[in-house]
Write a protein that holds these residues in place. Structure first.
Motif, mmCIF file in Angstrom:
data_model
loop_
_atom_site.group_PDB
_atom_site.id
_atom_site.type_symbol
_atom_site.label_atom_id
_atom_site.label_comp_id
_atom_site.label_asym_id
_atom_site.label_seq_id
_atom_site.Cartn_x
_atom_site.Cartn_y
_atom_site.Cartn_z
ATOM 1 N N LYS A 1 18.182 -5.474 2.535
ATOM 2 C CA LYS A 1 19.590 -5.545 2.150
ATOM 3 C C LYS A 1 20.164 -4.146 1.974
ATOM 4 O O LYS A 1 19.424 -3.203 1.678
ATOM 5 C CB LYS A 1 19.757 -6.314 0.830
ATOM 6 C CG LYS A 1 19.407 -7.785 0.908
ATOM 7 C CD LYS A 1 19.592 -8.449 -0.451
ATOM 8 C CE LYS A 1 19.237 -9.931 -0.382
ATOM 9 N NZ LYS A 1 19.404 -10.595 -1.696
ATOM 10 N N VAL A 2 21.467 -4.034 2.169
ATOM 11 C CA VAL A 2 22.180 -2.829 1.771
ATOM 12 C C VAL A 2 22.664 -3.044 0.348
ATOM 13 O O VAL A 2 23.324 -4.044 0.034
ATOM 14 C CB VAL A 2 23.368 -2.532 2.708
ATOM 15 C CG1 VAL A 2 24.243 -1.412 2.133
ATOM 16 C CG2 VAL A 2 22.861 -2.117 4.087
ATOM 17 N N LEU A 3 22.307 -2.106 -0.518
ATOM 18 C CA LEU A 3 22.640 -2.180 -1.936
ATOM 19 C C LEU A 3 23.423 -0.937 -2.338
ATOM 20 O O LEU A 3 23.387 0.087 -1.646
ATOM 21 C CB LEU A 3 21.368 -2.256 -2.789
ATOM 22 C CG LEU A 3 20.331 -3.324 -2.441
ATOM 23 C CD1 LEU A 3 19.051 -3.087 -3.250
ATOM 24 C CD2 LEU A 3 20.887 -4.713 -2.722
ATOM 25 N N SER A 4 24.113 -1.026 -3.439
ATOM 26 C CA SER A 4 24.704 0.173 -4.046
ATOM 27 C C SER A 4 24.739 -0.030 -5.545
ATOM 28 O O SER A 4 24.733 -1.166 -6.037
ATOM 29 C CB SER A 4 26.118 0.446 -3.512
ATOM 30 O OG SER A 4 27.068 -0.408 -4.124
ATOM 31 N N LYS B 1 37.557 -1.339 6.159
ATOM 32 C CA LYS B 1 37.034 -2.705 6.247
ATOM 33 C C LYS B 1 36.678 -3.227 4.867
ATOM 34 O O LYS B 1 36.155 -2.484 4.027
ATOM 35 C CB LYS B 1 35.780 -2.733 7.139
ATOM 36 C CG LYS B 1 35.139 -4.124 7.244
ATOM 37 C CD LYS B 1 33.931 -4.114 8.152
ATOM 38 C CE LYS B 1 33.277 -5.494 8.181
ATOM 39 N NZ LYS B 1 34.186 -6.537 8.728
ATOM 40 N N ILE B 2 36.944 -4.501 4.651
ATOM 41 C CA ILE B 2 36.521 -5.161 3.424
ATOM 42 C C ILE B 2 35.095 -5.681 3.613
ATOM 43 O O ILE B 2 34.826 -6.448 4.542
ATOM 44 C CB ILE B 2 37.455 -6.329 3.064
ATOM 45 C CG1 ILE B 2 38.830 -5.810 2.631
ATOM 46 C CG2 ILE B 2 36.848 -7.195 1.979
ATOM 47 C CD1 ILE B 2 38.817 -5.046 1.318
ATOM 48 N N ILE B 3 34.186 -5.224 2.757
ATOM 49 C CA ILE B 3 32.813 -5.715 2.764
ATOM 50 C C ILE B 3 32.647 -6.694 1.615
ATOM 51 O O ILE B 3 32.885 -6.348 0.453
ATOM 52 C CB ILE B 3 31.802 -4.567 2.611
ATOM 53 C CG1 ILE B 3 31.931 -3.568 3.763
ATOM 54 C CG2 ILE B 3 30.376 -5.110 2.544
ATOM 55 C CD1 ILE B 3 31.028 -2.354 3.617
ATOM 56 N N ARG B 4 32.253 -7.904 1.945
ATOM 57 C CA ARG B 4 31.967 -8.866 0.889
ATOM 58 C C ARG B 4 30.690 -8.444 0.154
ATOM 59 O O ARG B 4 29.736 -7.969 0.766
ATOM 60 C CB ARG B 4 31.807 -10.265 1.486
ATOM 61 C CG ARG B 4 33.091 -10.868 2.038
ATOM 62 C CD ARG B 4 32.801 -12.064 2.916
ATOM 63 N NE ARG B 4 32.167 -11.657 4.174
ATOM 64 C CZ ARG B 4 31.722 -12.518 5.096
ATOM 65 N NH1 ARG B 4 31.820 -13.829 4.876
ATOM 66 N NH2 ARG B 4 31.172 -12.063 6.211
ATOM 67 N N ALA B 5 30.700 -8.613 -1.152
ATOM 68 C CA ALA B 5 29.545 -8.196 -1.945
ATOM 69 C C ALA B 5 29.399 -9.105 -3.154
ATOM 70 O O ALA B 5 30.350 -9.801 -3.547
ATOM 71 C CB ALA B 5 29.703 -6.742 -2.394
ATOM 72 N N ARG B 6 28.213 -9.081 -3.725
ATOM 73 C CA ARG B 6 27.950 -9.854 -4.936
ATOM 74 C C ARG B 6 27.321 -8.957 -5.996
ATOM 75 O O ARG B 6 26.532 -8.065 -5.693
ATOM 76 C CB ARG B 6 27.016 -11.035 -4.643
ATOM 77 C CG ARG B 6 27.687 -12.144 -3.840
ATOM 78 C CD ARG B 6 26.863 -13.428 -3.838
ATOM 79 N NE ARG B 6 27.568 -14.497 -3.158
ATOM 80 C CZ ARG B 6 28.463 -15.286 -3.748
ATOM 81 N NH1 ARG B 6 28.739 -15.115 -5.036
ATOM 82 N NH2 ARG B 6 29.070 -16.245 -3.067
ATOM 83 N N ILE B 7 27.705 -9.217 -7.233
ATOM 84 C CA ILE B 7 27.121 -8.497 -8.363
ATOM 85 C C ILE B 7 25.687 -8.970 -8.567
ATOM 86 O O ILE B 7 25.401 -10.167 -8.514
ATOM 87 C CB ILE B 7 27.934 -8.748 -9.647
ATOM 88 C CG1 ILE B 7 29.394 -8.300 -9.472
ATOM 89 C CG2 ILE B 7 27.277 -8.063 -10.838
ATOM 90 C CD1 ILE B 7 29.576 -6.826 -9.315
ATOM 91 N N ALA B 8 24.791 -8.018 -8.779
ATOM 92 C CA ALA B 8 23.385 -8.317 -9.050
ATOM 93 C C ALA B 8 22.919 -7.454 -10.223
ATOM 94 O O ALA B 8 23.599 -6.494 -10.615
ATOM 95 C CB ALA B 8 22.530 -8.049 -7.810
ATOM 96 N N PRO B 9 21.780 -7.779 -10.813
ATOM 97 C CA PRO B 9 21.298 -6.993 -11.957
ATOM 98 C C PRO B 9 20.994 -5.550 -11.584
ATOM 99 O O PRO B 9 20.707 -5.240 -10.427
ATOM 100 C CB PRO B 9 20.012 -7.730 -12.378
ATOM 101 C CG PRO B 9 20.154 -9.109 -11.807
ATOM 102 C CD PRO B 9 20.920 -8.941 -10.527
ATOM 103 N N GLU C 1 25.150 -6.226 -3.818
ATOM 104 C CA GLU C 1 24.522 -6.653 -2.573
ATOM 105 C C GLU C 1 25.614 -6.763 -1.513
ATOM 106 O O GLU C 1 26.542 -7.560 -1.654
ATOM 107 C CB GLU C 1 23.861 -8.018 -2.731
ATOM 108 C CG GLU C 1 22.747 -8.089 -3.747
ATOM 109 C CD GLU C 1 22.245 -9.516 -3.933
ATOM 110 O OE1 GLU C 1 21.075 -9.670 -4.309
ATOM 111 O OE2 GLU C 1 23.020 -10.468 -3.691
ATOM 112 N N PHE C 2 25.513 -5.970 -0.458
ATOM 113 C CA PHE C 2 26.509 -6.011 0.611
ATOM 114 C C PHE C 2 26.221 -7.183 1.561
ATOM 115 O O PHE C 2 25.062 -7.472 1.869
ATOM 116 C CB PHE C 2 26.482 -4.711 1.418
ATOM 117 C CG PHE C 2 27.124 -3.536 0.733
ATOM 118 C CD1 PHE C 2 27.232 -3.477 -0.653
ATOM 119 C CD2 PHE C 2 27.624 -2.479 1.476
ATOM 120 C CE1 PHE C 2 27.826 -2.389 -1.281
ATOM 121 C CE2 PHE C 2 28.224 -1.387 0.856
ATOM 122 C CZ PHE C 2 28.326 -1.335 -0.527
ATOM 123 N N ASN C 3 27.272 -7.834 2.024
ATOM 124 C CA ASN C 3 27.130 -8.905 2.998
ATOM 125 C C ASN C 3 26.580 -8.334 4.307
ATOM 126 O O ASN C 3 27.133 -7.392 4.878
ATOM 127 C CB ASN C 3 28.485 -9.568 3.230
ATOM 128 C CG ASN C 3 28.420 -10.672 4.256
ATOM 129 O OD1 ASN C 3 28.504 -10.415 5.456
ATOM 130 N ND2 ASN C 3 28.281 -11.906 3.798
#
Length: 207
Positions: A157-160, A187-195, A98-100
């Motif tokens: 959301k922007v996802l990858s 640029k550093i994009i903050r992100a979180r791991i998701a299922p 999940e991209f910030n």
């Protein structure tokens, strides 16, 4: 392609590169050019990640999350390698990132400011035949690869799809995605791991 992204269905020349460019596939490219119209179908590699060689952009069935489909009840090319990987455990686990939102907005805002803009993030999804590979980082060190990002209108959301060290695959783990090609503004994009899959599969739910 957003369905592929939300459902965690890795797709060739988007989320990984098939192994037709390595030394084990010598002659295959010539075969394709001779027998098929390949004009415009040769993928390019984009993103901040820089691999040592082309195999760093390839994924095994286990890394893609397809381990349940691997059967060892017959002979096939690559069987020994997959048996060894199964015994040792995959080096990478498939996840969703999940991209910030604020960081993504800043990328688009750079298009309207002076100076060099950030690399464009295509919405809803980059074009086909583009293998996207961005460096996933923690404390400045590479811990995996983020593939083609896409905007999900359903989740806003922007996802990858990403591949990370299995020890980091816990949902909620904070990571960073390095956005921008080498030699350009990054640029550093903050992100979180998701299922992965991100969207729940209700196709077999009782009606």
């Amino acid at each position: 392609m957003i369905n592929h992204l939300e459902a965690a269905f890795p797709t060739i020349t988007w989320h990984y590169l098939n192994d037709v460019f390595g030394t084990d596939a010598v002659g295959f490219q010539e075969f394709l050019r001779k027998n098929f119209d390949m004009k415009g179908l040769v993928p390019v590699i984009r993103g901040s990640y820089v691999g040592a060689d082309v195999t760093d952009y390839c994924r095994s069935p286990f890394e893609l999350g397809w381990g349940k489909s691997v059967k060892f009840d017959h002979e096939f090319t690559g069987r020994a390698a997959l048996e060894a990987e199964l015994a040792a455990g995959p080096k990478l686990a498939r996840v969703t990132l999940e991209f910030n939102a604020d960081d993504v907005i800043d990328i688009y805002a750079s298009l309207f400011r002076g100076g060099e803009p950030y690399d464009y993030m295509d919405i809803p999804h980059p074009q086909r035949w583009m293998v996207w590979a961005d460096s996933i980082q923690m404390q400045g060190s590479n811990v995996g690869i983020s593939t083609s990002p896409g905007y999900s209108y359903y989740f806003r959301k922007v996802l990858s799809l990403g591949y990370v060290d299995p020890t980091l695959a816990t949902p909620g783990t904070a990571v960073q995605v390095l956005w921008g090609a080498p030699g350009k503004r990054q640029k550093i994009i903050r992100a979180r791991i998701a299922p992965a899959p991100y969207k729940a599969d209700h196709r077999r739910d009782a009606i």
